[in-house]
Scaffold this motif. Structure first.
Motif, mmCIF file in Angstrom:
data_model
loop_
_atom_site.group_PDB
_atom_site.id
_atom_site.type_symbol
_atom_site.label_atom_id
_atom_site.label_comp_id
_atom_site.label_asym_id
_atom_site.label_seq_id
_atom_site.Cartn_x
_atom_site.Cartn_y
_atom_site.Cartn_z
ATOM 1 N N ILE A 139 0.833 -1.208 0.000
ATOM 2 C CA ILE A 139 0.000 0.000 0.000
ATOM 3 C C ILE A 139 0.866 1.257 0.000
ATOM 4 O O ILE A 139 0.613 2.191 -0.754
ATOM 5 C CB ILE A 139 -0.962 0.005 1.208
ATOM 6 C CG1 ILE A 139 -2.042 -1.073 0.998
ATOM 7 C CG2 ILE A 139 -1.599 1.379 1.401
ATOM 8 C CD1 ILE A 139 -2.911 -1.311 2.207
ATOM 9 N N SER A 140 1.907 1.268 0.833
ATOM 10 C CA SER A 140 2.719 2.482 0.957
ATOM 11 C C SER A 140 3.619 2.718 -0.254
ATOM 12 O O SER A 140 3.914 3.857 -0.598
ATOM 13 C CB SER A 140 3.554 2.451 2.238
ATOM 14 O OG SER A 140 4.512 1.416 2.180
ATOM 15 N N GLU A 141 4.061 1.634 -0.925
ATOM 16 C CA GLU A 141 5.010 1.791 -2.030
ATOM 17 C C GLU A 141 4.451 1.354 -3.380
ATOM 18 O O GLU A 141 5.112 1.522 -4.400
ATOM 19 C CB GLU A 141 6.300 1.016 -1.722
ATOM 20 C CG GLU A 141 6.995 1.528 -0.461
ATOM 21 C CD GLU A 141 8.282 0.774 -0.160
ATOM 22 O OE1 GLU A 141 8.796 0.064 -1.040
ATOM 23 O OE2 GLU A 141 8.773 0.922 0.973
ATOM 24 N N GLY A 142 3.277 0.738 -3.357
ATOM 25 C CA GLY A 142 2.673 0.286 -4.605
ATOM 26 C C GLY A 142 3.239 -1.022 -5.124
ATOM 27 O O GLY A 142 2.825 -1.519 -6.164
ATOM 28 N N GLU A 143 4.205 -1.570 -4.413
ATOM 29 C CA GLU A 143 4.838 -2.839 -4.769
ATOM 30 C C GLU A 143 5.658 -3.313 -3.580
ATOM 31 O O GLU A 143 5.864 -2.583 -2.631
ATOM 32 C CB GLU A 143 5.759 -2.679 -5.987
ATOM 33 C CG GLU A 143 6.960 -1.778 -5.702
ATOM 34 C CD GLU A 143 7.900 -1.619 -6.889
ATOM 35 O OE1 GLU A 143 7.635 -2.200 -7.947
ATOM 36 O OE2 GLU A 143 8.894 -0.913 -6.742
ATOM 37 N N ILE A 144 6.123 -4.536 -3.666
ATOM 38 C CA ILE A 144 7.080 -5.024 -2.673
ATOM 39 C C ILE A 144 8.453 -4.806 -3.298
ATOM 40 O O ILE A 144 8.890 -5.551 -4.167
ATOM 41 C CB ILE A 144 6.864 -6.508 -2.337
ATOM 42 C CG1 ILE A 144 5.425 -6.780 -1.893
ATOM 43 C CG2 ILE A 144 7.866 -6.964 -1.277
ATOM 44 C CD1 ILE A 144 4.982 -6.069 -0.639
ATOM 45 N N ASN A 145 9.095 -3.733 -2.868
ATOM 46 C CA ASN A 145 10.377 -3.349 -3.437
ATOM 47 C C ASN A 145 11.450 -4.386 -3.129
ATOM 48 O O ASN A 145 11.470 -4.990 -2.062
ATOM 49 C CB ASN A 145 10.793 -1.980 -2.880
ATOM 50 C CG ASN A 145 11.989 -1.408 -3.586
ATOM 51 O OD1 ASN A 145 13.100 -1.897 -3.415
ATOM 52 N ND2 ASN A 145 11.755 -0.377 -4.368
ATOM 53 N N GLU A 146 12.348 -4.555 -4.065
ATOM 54 C CA GLU A 146 13.439 -5.535 -3.951
ATOM 55 C C GLU A 146 14.241 -5.366 -2.657
ATOM 56 O O GLU A 146 14.726 -6.346 -2.094
ATOM 57 C CB GLU A 146 14.354 -5.391 -5.170
ATOM 58 C CG GLU A 146 15.374 -6.490 -5.313
ATOM 59 C CD GLU A 146 14.777 -7.840 -5.689
ATOM 60 O OE1 GLU A 146 15.359 -8.849 -5.272
ATOM 61 O OE2 GLU A 146 13.752 -7.876 -6.375
ATOM 62 N N ARG A 147 14.368 -4.153 -2.164
ATOM 63 C CA ARG A 147 15.169 -3.927 -0.953
ATOM 64 C C ARG A 147 14.544 -4.562 0.295
ATOM 65 O O ARG A 147 15.230 -4.784 1.289
ATOM 66 C CB ARG A 147 15.410 -2.433 -0.740
ATOM 67 C CG ARG A 147 14.233 -1.638 -0.254
ATOM 68 C CD ARG A 147 14.586 -0.146 -0.097
ATOM 69 N NE ARG A 147 13.527 0.602 0.501
ATOM 70 C CZ ARG A 147 12.459 1.077 -0.134
ATOM 71 N NH1 ARG A 147 12.327 0.887 -1.439
ATOM 72 N NH2 ARG A 147 11.538 1.753 0.507
#
Length: 125
Positions: free
Chosen positions: A51-59
């Motif tokens: 929700i906060s980033e629009g994706e599950i970022n690789e980091r």
């Protein structure tokens, strides 16, 4: 009527099975609560990141993968076995997760095979 050492009938009997699960309800509820206690925080973190980033970022993958492995270890042999099976699925999981789950292959505190088989059978029916 013949029952096994756990109290389950050796031949299908609806009434005896109901009696067994009435006696075991506390154990089942306790196990379910423990599983939910592991799953909900992990899933909440995933949803929050999405929700906060629009994706599950690789980091975030390494820390998510580590938490997943620790949770699987805490949940016991059935879940460890599931993690071991997923650790060889590069078509499904990212490399960092595969690396983390591969620790379940030989990095788990050893326990007797008979105990593992019994627990897997108990948990899977």
């Amino acid at each position: 009527k013949a029952i096994d050492g756990e109290g389950l009938p050796l031949v299908y009997d609806k009434d005896l099975i109901e009696q067994y699960w009435k006696r075991e309800r506390g154990a089942l509820n306790q196990r379910w609560s423990y599983f939910v206690g592991k799953a909900v925080p992990f899933l909440t973190r995933l949803v929050t990141l999405f929700i906060s980033e629009g994706e599950i970022n690789e980091r975030h993958i390494p820390s998510l993968s580590r938490q997943a492995r620790l949770d699987l270890q805490d949940l016991g042999p059935t879940f460890i076995k599931a993690g071991q099976m997923m650790s060889v699925r590069p078509d499904v999981l990212p490399e960092a997760t595969l690396d983390e789950l591969s620790k379940l292959q030989d990095g788990v505190v050893p326990f007797d095979t008979e105990i593992a088989v019994k627990q897997i059978e108990d948990e899977s029916g």
